[in-house]
Design an enzyme around this catalytic site. Structure first.
Site: not given
Ligand code: PGA
Length: 254
Positions: A138, A143
């Site tokens: 995503h 999503e």
């Molecule tokens: P994260 O999240 O940097 O905490 O891994 C990234 C995202 O879900 O887009």
């Protein structure tokens, strides 16, 4: 698409911060699209350091964040409003009136999406969009789906996203089920895009973004169609990329 593979998470943040700082030096009134999560923290730390040491000036900069949880007020420490204040805004000289995030407390999310899109358009559009990537590929909270959602909209979070984000909460049951997120069109309209990723758990998503079929089932894959994207990843997140790609793209050691 340009690919920068770095030796470490810190180096990834440094490369990204250099691009953001360069954008601001070139255009002091830049409009930045910003992301939350663990990934961009080292970039924010570096930008704060550049602000403190050589006076990188944010006074004319405008920012739009990608997303916010629905039902979370800006004062809630789990909100993305709060994250941005703590990790970035309170350490730099940005004007509070130039900082924008979607309102997760809005009563009407359709109207809120329209309001946010109009604000972005009124500011002349995003010059440089910073993105993280989910394990399910995503971007923002777009999503995997059967179609690309265009503009800022309400989303139901995937179970995988809820599990991944539960590390910021006491347990998964506390993670909000809904968010409001810029859409794919909003992201694709940005002039320049940088996508950051670190760690082995992002390797599959990075592969899908860079080499996979362009499909709404891997939302980041749409970036292959954008005219100016830099993918900046540490070597763990790059580990599924074919070595033929490494040769033609840039690799930097920290
Ligand atoms: P994260 O999240 O940097 O905490 O891994 C990234 C995202 O879900 O887009």
């Amino acid at each position: 698409m340009r690919l920068v593979i770095t030796d470490s998470y810190e180096q990834m943040g440094l490369e990204a911060a250099n691009i953001v700082a360069g954008q601001i030096y070139l255009k002091p009134g830049s409009v930045l699209g910003l992301a939350t999560g663990s990934t961009p923290v080292s970039m924010y730390e570096r930008l704060v350091a550049v602000h403190r040491t050589v006076g990188l000036d944010f006074s004319e900069v405008t920012t739009f964040n990608l997303d916010e949880y629905i039902g979370m007020s800006p004062e809630n420490p789990q909100s993305y409003h709060y994250f941005m204040q703590e990790n970035f805004f309170r350490h730099i000289n940005i004007k509070p009136e130039n900082v924008f995030l979607p309102d997760g407390m809005a009563e009407d999310m359709i109207a809120e999406g329209q309001r946010y899109e109009k604000l972005i358009a009124d500011k002349g559009g995003v010059d440089l969009q910073v993105l993280g990537i989910g394990q399910n590929a995503h971007i923002g909270f777009n999503e995997p789906d059967v179609k690309f959602a265009a503009t800022t909209h309400k989303v139901e979070l995937d179970e995988e996203t809820i599990q991944a984000n539960s590390r910021f909460f006491r347990d998964a049951s506390e993670v909000p089920r809904y968010a409001i997120s810029m859409g794919i069109k909003t992201i694709m309209m940005a002039e320049h895009v940088i996508l950051l990723a670190n760690g082995k758990n992002k390797a599959k998503a990075v592969y899908q973004a860079v080499c996979g079929d362009v499909t709404p089932e891997a939302p980041a894959s749409i970036l292959q169609l954008h005219r100016d994207v830099a993918v900046i990843v540490d070597k763990e997140a790059a580990e599924l990329l074919p070595s033929s790609i490494h040769g033609v793209y840039i690799s930097r050691k920290g």
